[in-house]
Design a protein around this motif. Structure first.
Motif, mmCIF file in Angstrom:
data_model
loop_
_atom_site.group_PDB
_atom_site.id
_atom_site.type_symbol
_atom_site.label_atom_id
_atom_site.label_comp_id
_atom_site.label_asym_id
_atom_site.label_seq_id
_atom_site.Cartn_x
_atom_site.Cartn_y
_atom_site.Cartn_z
ATOM 1 N N THR A 153 -12.107 -8.545 -12.725
ATOM 2 C CA THR A 153 -10.716 -8.986 -12.613
ATOM 3 C C THR A 153 -10.602 -10.493 -12.412
ATOM 4 O OG1 THR A 153 -10.621 -8.746 -10.202
ATOM 5 C CG2 THR A 153 -10.176 -6.782 -11.528
ATOM 6 N N CYS A 314 -13.897 6.515 -8.311
ATOM 7 C CA CYS A 314 -12.721 6.720 -9.157
ATOM 8 C C CYS A 314 -12.361 8.200 -9.295
ATOM 9 C CB CYS A 314 -12.992 6.109 -10.525
ATOM 10 S SG CYS A 314 -11.724 6.436 -11.741
ATOM 11 N N TYR A 493 0.489 2.756 -12.011
ATOM 12 C CA TYR A 493 -0.032 1.391 -11.932
ATOM 13 C C TYR A 493 -1.202 1.204 -12.895
ATOM 14 C CZ TYR A 493 2.567 1.706 -7.542
ATOM 15 O OH TYR A 493 3.538 1.907 -6.605
ATOM 16 N N ASP A 495 -4.818 0.086 -14.521
ATOM 17 C CA ASP A 495 -6.204 -0.034 -14.080
ATOM 18 C C ASP A 495 -6.717 -1.395 -14.520
ATOM 19 O OD1 ASP A 495 -8.764 1.143 -13.061
ATOM 20 O OD2 ASP A 495 -9.370 0.617 -15.088
ATOM 21 N N TYR A 497 -10.262 -2.018 -13.849
ATOM 22 C CA TYR A 497 -11.696 -1.876 -13.579
ATOM 23 C C TYR A 497 -12.447 -1.221 -14.740
ATOM 24 C CZ TYR A 497 -10.034 -2.743 -8.823
ATOM 25 O OH TYR A 497 -9.435 -3.271 -7.709
ATOM 26 N N ASN A 546 0.414 -5.253 -3.252
ATOM 27 C CA ASN A 546 1.028 -4.712 -4.456
ATOM 28 C C ASN A 546 2.546 -4.773 -4.318
ATOM 29 O OD1 ASN A 546 1.946 -3.227 -6.617
ATOM 30 N ND2 ASN A 546 0.566 -1.494 -6.301
ATOM 31 N N TRP A 598 -5.914 4.258 -7.114
ATOM 32 C CA TRP A 598 -5.009 3.130 -7.351
ATOM 33 C C TRP A 598 -4.079 3.355 -8.522
ATOM 34 C CZ3 TRP A 598 -10.289 3.161 -7.547
ATOM 35 C CH2 TRP A 598 -10.896 3.067 -8.813
ATOM 36 N N TYR A 599 -4.474 4.149 -9.524
ATOM 37 C CA TYR A 599 -3.587 4.452 -10.657
ATOM 38 C C TYR A 599 -2.291 5.102 -10.179
ATOM 39 C CZ TYR A 599 -8.392 4.905 -12.489
ATOM 40 O OH TYR A 599 -9.715 4.736 -12.771
ATOM 41 N N TYR A 604 -5.215 -0.673 -4.382
ATOM 42 C CA TYR A 604 -6.408 -1.153 -5.073
ATOM 43 C C TYR A 604 -7.519 -1.478 -4.082
ATOM 44 C CZ TYR A 604 -3.604 -1.516 -9.300
ATOM 45 O OH TYR A 604 -2.813 -1.226 -10.382
ATOM 46 N N GLY A 609 -7.458 -6.278 -8.028
ATOM 47 C CA GLY A 609 -6.565 -5.207 -8.441
ATOM 48 C C GLY A 609 -5.116 -5.539 -8.144
#
Length: 628
Positions: A153, A314, A493, A495, A497, A546, A598-599, A604, A609
């Protein structure tokens, strides 16, 4: 129903015995090459845009190649690569040669093997972006072959660090930047060994000493603290050191197997189980922040490279991306289906007798089995209650028992992927009409206007396929109601990663929330969120948050799901449509060891993120369609 582009897949092999050993035991010098092919094919789902392999020979003489690489583009890349290699091997007469000649000269037969399957998450394509990447040097220990399953990122920062050392990367991509950063650290490690030994050793003796004493863990420690992202990085030097390293939060997966013949690394456990024919317990998970190192001499060690961060393995990996043949993943996906039973029963008015259950697509099949287990358990309770009630009333007869026990959950194969229709019509309603025929339905399973139809999917992200084809197709059966069930929560949200989910407007949950905001006269919330995202860009990593959560805050999950159903239902669909999503609590109950969500939650695991989600909203607000 709308396939996501997966994160990439990796495969590595290190042979621990001389090549002649494998010729004697397994009948071929190409034993490892065959295993690499199988490992890549078993992970084909993880990358269909391109593939590449690399091989390092440890005993090649000067003047002979010792690092080999082959790459190809397209869904058939794996086969193309091995079809390219095979003629060269056949021409060499490899199986009839003495082992010393094979070790010195035959291409693509060595001791270290690397395979990679690529899915682009940045929109960059072409052979230049296909792994493995290779950094060349005239000293074997300074050559570096690199591949990975990752997305960084903070490429800008890493790029600046690399440039500040005086380097000039030829391509701006996270893989090239990592290659040059690790290459620089590898050069430094070579130089340190050289400086310590140059007074007492010279020439080839000094070279061998350097090769035998490169500190690969320190090379990784020198570079990795600047990395923000989810990653599994795999590498090999030209002199024979091999490594695989995982990010500190365990975002991306890595597994390995080792015995006295071989060390194997892959992105998925069942791949190693199948290809090596070993038990589940024999395959170990590479821990977050840990690196597996195999030295030139063949010694396997594990090293802590980064401090282990809070577990962010994940969850989408378990829901969707990994092969369902993994023992744990299979049970987790079934649990996701079982979790939804109460919501489903509410949606169909608890009328099991007039409801048909199915799944679309095939990846949702295991969640469907779990849903069926839950529904059957519910029906068994109803049957027991009916029998007890009949007994209490004195009406229990064999006929009564037979009638009660004959009740079944109605399971049908409703949707069938028909043919791969070519969308040769470029625009407009005609194209939508063509898309509506990608699936066909099984007629006669649903009673017109009486039965409800429940179909489960593993995820509903964009909703495009639902709107353009699936709902119309299901409506042809004339059900009273269509209930579409997602075994995963609402994807709200992006991704950052390693999965192709980066634009806010792609998510039907986000579009639904924005529509609700506008309908209720709350447009200022969109403006305020934009300003907060802009302000957050100047904050340090420790203060990142966020800001996009504010968009969803005024609404319940069910309000957003109802709006999604409304937005995705075509005007010509007659049935009532309801969409049910897994909640986050149900997700964690089903997948307790992989809490990275996090999705769905927007929480994150790294500062990058938060920066990525805020930037994605800024892009949305400004009408910028860039992926980052």
């Amino acid at each position: 129903m709308e396939p996501l582009k997966h994160e990439c897949g990796v495969a590595m092999i290190r042979l621990l015995k001389p090549l002649e050993y494998y010729r004697q035991r397994y009948g071929t010098y190409c034993y490892a090459l065959s295993k690499l092919y199988l490992m890549m094919e078993k992970q084909h789902n993880r990358g269909q845009e391109g593939a590449g392999i690399g091989v390092v020979k440890l005993h090649a003489e000067p003047g002979h190649e010792y690092v080999f690489r082959e790459r190809a583009l397209g869904s058939g890349a794996i086969q193309q690569i091995f079809d390219t290699i095979r003629p060269a091997l056949d021409a060499s007469g490899v199986e009839s040669l003495p082992p010393q000649q094979v070790e010195r000269e035959v291409p693509f037969v060595g001791e270290i093997y690397m395979g990679h399957l690529r899915y682009s998450t940045t929109g960059k394509s072409g052979i230049s972006y296909v792994h493995p990447f290779l950094r060349r040097n005239n000293w074997r220990s300074r050559n570096l072959l690199l591949c990975g399953n990752f997305n960084m990122t903070n490429v800008d920062r890493i790029f600046s660090d690399v440039v500040s050392t005086g380097q000039h990367p030829r391509i701006y991509s996270d893989t090239i930047v990592l290659l040059e950063q690790l290459g620089h650290a590898l050069d430094h490690a070579n130089h340190e060994v050289y400086r310590a030994a140059r007074q007492r050793l010279q020439g080839i003796e000094l070279t061998h000493h350097i090769e035998d004493n490169i500190d690969i863990p320190e090379v990784l420690r020198a570079a990795s603290p600047t990395w923000d992202g989810g990653f599994v990085i795999c590498g090999a030097t030209g002199s024979g050191d091999m490594f695989a390293m995982r990010d500190a939060a365990g975002i991306r997966p890595a597994f390995y197997y080792a015995d006295d013949e071989i060390v194997v690394v892959a992105s998925e456990r069942p791949v190693i189980q199948t290809v090596m024919n070993v038990r589940r317990a024999d395959v170990r998970e590479l821990e977050p922040g840990q690196s597996l190192i195999v030295t030139k001499s063949g010694r396997l060690t594990l090293h802590r490279i980064l401090p282990q961060a809070p577990n962010a393995r994940c969850s989408f990996e378990r829901i969707y991306f990994s092969r369902g043949s993994d023992a744990d993943i299979y049970q987790e996906r079934k649990a996701l289906g079982r979790n939804l039973v109460d919501r489903i029963l509410d949606a169909v008015g608890h009328d099991i007798d007039h409801t048909v259950f199915s799944f679309i697509p095939n990846t949702a099949e295991v969640a469907f089995y779990g849903m069926m287990e839950g529904l059957n358990a519910h029906l068994d309770c109803l049957k027991s209650q009916s029998i007890l009630e009949a007994q209490r009333q004195g009406t229990l007869t064999s006929e009564t028992i037979g009638r009660i026990m004959s009740r079944k959950v109605r399971i049908e194969k409703i949707a069938i992927k028909d043919i791969k229709l070519r969308t040769f019509i470029a625009e407009g309603a005609a194209r939508d009409e063509l898309a509506a025929h990608v699936y066909d339905v099984t007629y006669g399973c649903v009673t017109d206007g009486i039965d409800s139809l429940v179909v489960i999917d593993d995820s509903i992200v964009r909703g495009t396929t639902l709107r353009q084809s699936i709902l119309r197709i299901l409506d042809r059966l004339r059900p009273r109601k269509i209930v579409v069930v997602s075994s995963s929560p609402q994807v709200r949200y992006p991704d950052c990663y390693g999965i192709d989910m980066s634009r806010m407007a792609e998510f039907c949950a986000f579009r639904a929330a924005v529509e609700l905001i506008r309908q209720r006269g709350m447009d200022s919330l969109l403006d305020d969120t934009y300003r907060r995202c802009i302000e957050m860009e100047s904050h340090p990593d420790a203060e990142q948050a966020n800001c996009v959560k504010a968009i969803y805050a005024p609404f319940t999950d069910r309000e957003i799901a109802a709006k999604i159903a409304e937005m995705l239902t075509p005007a010509d669909v007659d049935a009532e449509v309801e969409i049910i999503y897994q909640d986050i609590e149900g997700l964690h109950k089903a997948i307790p060891d992989h809490p990275g969500d996090w999705y769905f939650s927007g929480d994150y695991p790294t500062p990058g993120g938060f920066r990525a989600v805020n930037r994605a909203y800024i892009n949305f607000y400004e009408g910028n369609t860039d992926r980052r």
